[in-house]
Write an enzyme that holds these catalytic residues in place. Sequence first.
Site, PDB file in Angstrom:
ATOM      1  N   ASP A   9       0.910  -1.119  -0.178  1.00 14.28           N
ATOM      2  CA  ASP A   9       0.108   0.055  -0.525  1.00 14.28           C
ATOM      3  C   ASP A   9       0.926   1.178  -0.353  1.00 14.28           C
ATOM      4  O   ASP A   9       2.208   1.860   0.861  1.00 14.28           O
ATOM      5  CB  ASP A   9      -0.767   0.347   0.829  1.00 14.28           C
ATOM      6  N   ASP A 107      -3.679   2.519  -4.683  1.00 14.54           N
ATOM      7  CA  ASP A 107      -2.135   2.303  -4.709  1.00 14.54           C
ATOM      8  C   ASP A 107      -1.717   1.327  -3.757  1.00 14.54           C
ATOM      9  O   ASP A 107      -1.123   1.195  -2.978  1.00 14.54           O
ATOM     10  CB  ASP A 107      -2.094   3.227  -3.537  1.00 14.54           C
ATOM     11  N   GLU A 108      -2.948   0.007  -3.757  1.00 13.21           N
ATOM     12  CA  GLU A 108      -2.515  -0.869  -3.322  1.00 13.21           C
ATOM     13  C   GLU A 108      -2.614  -2.471  -4.471  1.00 13.21           C
ATOM     14  O   GLU A 108      -3.786  -2.171  -5.142  1.00 13.21           O
ATOM     15  CB  GLU A 108      -3.055  -0.529  -2.099  1.00 13.21           C
TER      16      GLU A 108
HETATM   17  P1  TTP Z   1      -5.594   4.781   1.647  1.00 11.43           P
HETATM   18  O1  TTP Z   1      -4.152   4.049   1.267  1.00 11.43           O
HETATM   19  O2  TTP Z   1      -6.389   4.451   2.464  1.00 11.43           O
HETATM   20  O3  TTP Z   1      -4.649   6.353   1.951  1.00 11.43           O
HETATM   21  P2  TTP Z   1      -3.749   7.122   1.556  1.00 11.43           P
HETATM   22  O4  TTP Z   1      -2.529   5.763   0.281  1.00 11.43           O
HETATM   23  O5  TTP Z   1      -3.421   8.685   0.933  1.00 11.43           O
HETATM   24  O6  TTP Z   1      -2.214   7.207   3.123  1.00 11.43           O
HETATM   25  P3  TTP Z   1      -1.883   5.772   4.007  1.00 11.43           P
HETATM   26  O7  TTP Z   1      -0.047   6.372   3.715  1.00 11.43           O
HETATM   27  O8  TTP Z   1      -2.352   5.836   5.010  1.00 11.43           O
HETATM   28  O9  TTP Z   1      -2.049   4.329   3.359  1.00 11.43           O
HETATM   29  O10 TTP Z   1      -5.500   5.717  -0.476  1.00 11.43           O
HETATM   30  C1  TTP Z   1      -5.161   6.229  -0.693  1.00 11.43           C
HETATM   31  C2  TTP Z   1      -5.614   7.153  -1.910  1.00 11.43           C
HETATM   32  O11 TTP Z   1      -7.001   7.273  -2.084  1.00 11.43           O
HETATM   33  C3  TTP Z   1      -5.281   8.686  -1.095  1.00 11.43           C
HETATM   34  O12 TTP Z   1      -4.140   8.460  -1.760  1.00 11.43           O
HETATM   35  C4  TTP Z   1      -6.637   9.397  -1.775  1.00 11.43           C
HETATM   36  C5  TTP Z   1      -7.775   8.842  -2.422  1.00 11.43           C
HETATM   37  N1  TTP Z   1      -8.231   8.422  -1.046  1.00 11.43           N
HETATM   38  C6  TTP Z   1      -9.805   9.591  -1.405  1.00 11.43           C
HETATM   39  O13 TTP Z   1     -10.322   9.841  -2.249  1.00 11.43           O
HETATM   40  N2  TTP Z   1     -10.732   9.086  -0.607  1.00 11.43           N
HETATM   41  C7  TTP Z   1     -10.611   8.952   1.032  1.00 11.43           C
HETATM   42  O14 TTP Z   1     -11.352   8.508   1.784  1.00 11.43           O
HETATM   43  C8  TTP Z   1      -9.259   8.043   1.053  1.00 11.43           C
HETATM   44  C9  TTP Z   1      -9.169   6.692   2.637  1.00 11.43           C
HETATM   45  C10 TTP Z   1      -8.727   7.468  -0.318  1.00 11.43           C
HETATM   46 MG    MG Z   2      -2.047   4.433   0.697  1.00  7.90          MG
END
Ligand code: TTP
Ligand code: MG
Length: 355
Positions: A9, A107-108
């Site tokens: 992720d 992103d995962e």
């Molecule tokens: P995530 O992997 O949940 O968050 P992240 O990558 O920003 O942070 P982390 O380091 O905790 O993994 O989500 C991936 C992307 O999806 C995030 O960059 C933006 C988008 N997203 C939204 O648009 N709305 C949301 O509520 C969430 C959780 C994510």
């Molecule tokens: Mg992320």
Amino acid sequence: MERIIMHVDLDAFFAACEERENTNLKGKPVIIGADPKGGEGRGVVQTANYEARKFGIHSAMPISTAFRLCPEGVYLRPNFELYEKVSSNVMEILKKRADKFEQTGIDEASLDVSSTGGFEKAVQIAKELKKKINEKERVTASVGIAPNKTIAKIASDENKPDGLTVVRPEDVKNFINPKSVRKIGGIGPKTEAILNEMGIKTIKNLASADPEKLKKTLGFMGEYFHILANGIDESPVEEYREIKSFNREHTFDVDTSDKKEIIDTLNILSTDLYGELKQSTAVFKTVTLKIRFSNFETHTRAESLKSHSNDEKMIKEIAAKLADEFLKTSRKIRLVGVRVSNLEFGGKQKRLSDI
Ligand code: TTP
Ligand code: MG
């Protein structure tokens, strides 16, 4: 053969993409989402980098709250084209090192790396992948390695950012037991509230709860969550998971019943949606409109075509038509959204004709 699953992720993904494009942002709090308009803005935070998180800012928080917490932050509107490009480059890097590969979000991804033959080897691969992602795409990834998908995903979240967490089979119980039930994929705030009502807070509580009772309260998912809480998840890494829909939403700065403003907004959302559709070579059959009134009363209306289409004008026409009944009421609207679903992907067809 022992199963070894890796979950990757990316860290603060949208913000990380912006930082790689603009080195001036390094070390500053960066928030991606709606325009904060000096604290008057509406809509939400999509993500915030780790500097911004120190101020208490997180995804889904109202942008006005974020601005109050950190007025000196850098606030940016999302650039989906950039994020999709970085995402697909990273996915290409990951795919090559997996026996089986499943993208689970922008992103995962989950990777089955069982053929490496051991957790030590898997750790080696994880380190290489993290390095490669960082060197080639200039974003950081957090990785979890575990005997199944559920545990691997929880592990990937354990040491963010730039984390690497290994949970060997004998350590699964100790690792998950004290955690909140929310860590289990599929348990959102509503299910959590129901479980809390039953006195179930931790995964350990859930693992030792009566499965019959869980089934009565939550249906078959209750039974399933009980199994997951016991560290058991036999679901395979699925090579191909269909993207089911594309979606765009907009929250108005001020609730509005102005027909022109609403239709113009739907048109902008449709054009934006069409761009994403085109890039992923998808065609759609169903268009869904979402309307939220001032009092948060929310309605959706959908219309399906007889055959697939990739016509931008069609999205606009159907959205406008579906909006008509709501516009007639002249009630104030807070949010509009457009979704296309029932998708077919051009890539898939191309592959067929290649044969
Ligand atoms: P995530 O992997 O949940 O968050 P992240 O990558 O920003 O942070 P982390 O380091 O905790 O993994 O989500 C991936 C992307 O999806 C995030 O960059 C933006 C988008 N997203 C939204 O648009 N709305 C949301 O509520 C969430 C959780 C994510
Ligand atoms: Mg992320």
